[in-house]
Enzyme design. Structure first.
Site, PDB file in Angstrom:
ATOM      1  CG  HIS A 270      59.168  30.672 -23.853  1.00 49.01           C
ATOM      2  ND1 HIS A 270      58.328  29.522 -23.793  1.00 49.01           N
ATOM      3  CD2 HIS A 270      59.720  30.707 -22.845  1.00 49.01           C
ATOM      4  CE1 HIS A 270      58.546  28.741 -22.966  1.00 49.01           C
ATOM      5  NE2 HIS A 270      59.671  29.324 -22.521  1.00 49.01           N
TER       6      HIS A 270
ATOM      7  CB  CYS B 107      62.906  32.689 -21.030  1.00 46.60           C
ATOM      8  SG  CYS B 107      62.204  31.179 -20.142  1.00 46.60           S
TER       9      CYS B 107
HETATM   10  N1  GLN Z   1      68.088  28.725 -18.585  1.00 46.05           N
HETATM   11  C1  GLN Z   1      67.075  29.286 -17.558  1.00 46.05           C
HETATM   12  C2  GLN Z   1      66.147  28.344 -16.676  1.00 46.05           C
HETATM   13  O1  GLN Z   1      66.050  27.127 -16.789  1.00 46.05           O
HETATM   14  C3  GLN Z   1      66.084  30.050 -18.773  1.00 46.05           C
HETATM   15  C4  GLN Z   1      65.260  29.033 -19.805  1.00 46.05           C
HETATM   16  C5  GLN Z   1      64.649  29.385 -20.782  1.00 46.05           C
HETATM   17  O2  GLN Z   1      65.228  30.338 -21.516  1.00 46.05           O
HETATM   18  N2  GLN Z   1      63.464  28.784 -20.745  1.00 46.05           N
HETATM   19  O3  GLN Z   1      65.505  28.926 -15.883  1.00 46.05           O
END
Ligand code: GLN
Length: 238
Positions: A189, A93
């Site tokens: 995830h 992510c």
């Molecule tokens: N901040 C990033 C996004 O929103 C990744 C978010 C996350 O790690 N779920 O795209």
């Protein structure tokens, strides 16, 4: 045999249970009599990539990614050498976005590590869904959950899988994640590895192969994990 796992910045990049991925790696090695040592690095620590066999970069909010991004500049060269030397990386992510050149957000650009030729742009709405992907490299589909504002573009790189259900890298390409050398970047995830033991073993195998030139993994009883995986596939993929 001994495998060292480096967990980068768990205080800042630990959304959605990334620690579960570490537990899974550790357990699946221990069950096979492989020593597994986990080292957590805080933002002020020095990282010796030469000592590491698997690196995990977890997910974070945009704010946390912004904080990490400054630090990344100082480790970029060593991290790059590790990746080019077939070091194993699992980046989830926010961590996946940081593998690339940049992540453009409404609040400015977050510079990435440029370890893989990809970039990310923020968009709306957030892409939130259960997700199922498929890659013939692996014996089963990969299942997980995604929640990201970023849309990632991987150019000519190979994706981790083709999207059977959900969004993946962006709304249009029906591809999810990236596979570059021994690096996996993914939006999945939930956490990823306990739900997909075949991906966990893929990482362990690559780490053993690189370090010891051999990667025979004794089979484990994954019946329950695979039942859960099948349930998700059957629920979402018609
Ligand atoms: N901040 C990033 C996004 O929103 C990744 C978010 C996350 O790690 N779920 O795209």
């Amino acid at each position: 045999m001994k495998i060292r796992i480096g967990h980068l910045y768990p205080d800042l990049l630990n959304l959605y249970g990334d620690r579960g991925n570490i537990q899974c790696l550790k357990k699946r090695m221990q069950w096979r009599g492989i020593d597994a040592e986990v080292q957590e690095f805080q933002i002020t620590d020095t990282i010796s990539f030469l000592d590491l066999d698997i690196v995990l970069l977890g997910g974070g909010s945009d704010r946390e990614q912004m904080l990490v991004c400054e630090k990344l500049k100082t480790i970029r060269q060593d991290f790059k050498e590790y990746v080019e030397d077939n070091g194993v990386v699992i980046a989830v992510c926010g961590g996946y976005q940081l593998l690339g050149h940049y992540y453009d957000t409404d609040d400015g650009r977050i510079e990435g590590l440029s370890l893989v030729d990809l970039y990310t742009e923020q968009g709306t709405p957030r892409l939130i869904s259960n997700i199922v992907i498929q890659n013939d490299l692996f014996p089963y589909p990969i299942v997980g959950f995604e929640n990201h504002g970023g849309r990632t573009f991987i150019g000519d790189n190979k994706p981790l899988g083709k999207v059977l259900f959900g969004y993946g890298n962006n709304e249009t390409e029906k591809a999810e994640g990236v596979l570059y050398k021994n690096v996996i970047g993914t939006y999945l995830h939930g956490p990823l590895l306990p739900k997909n033991p075949h991906i966990c073993d893929y990482l362990i195998k690559n780490a053993l192969e690189r370090k010891y030139g051999t990667s025979d993994l004794s089979p484990l009883d994954d019946e329950q994990e695979l039942q859960a995986n099948r349930y998700i596939v059957e629920r979402f993929v018609k």
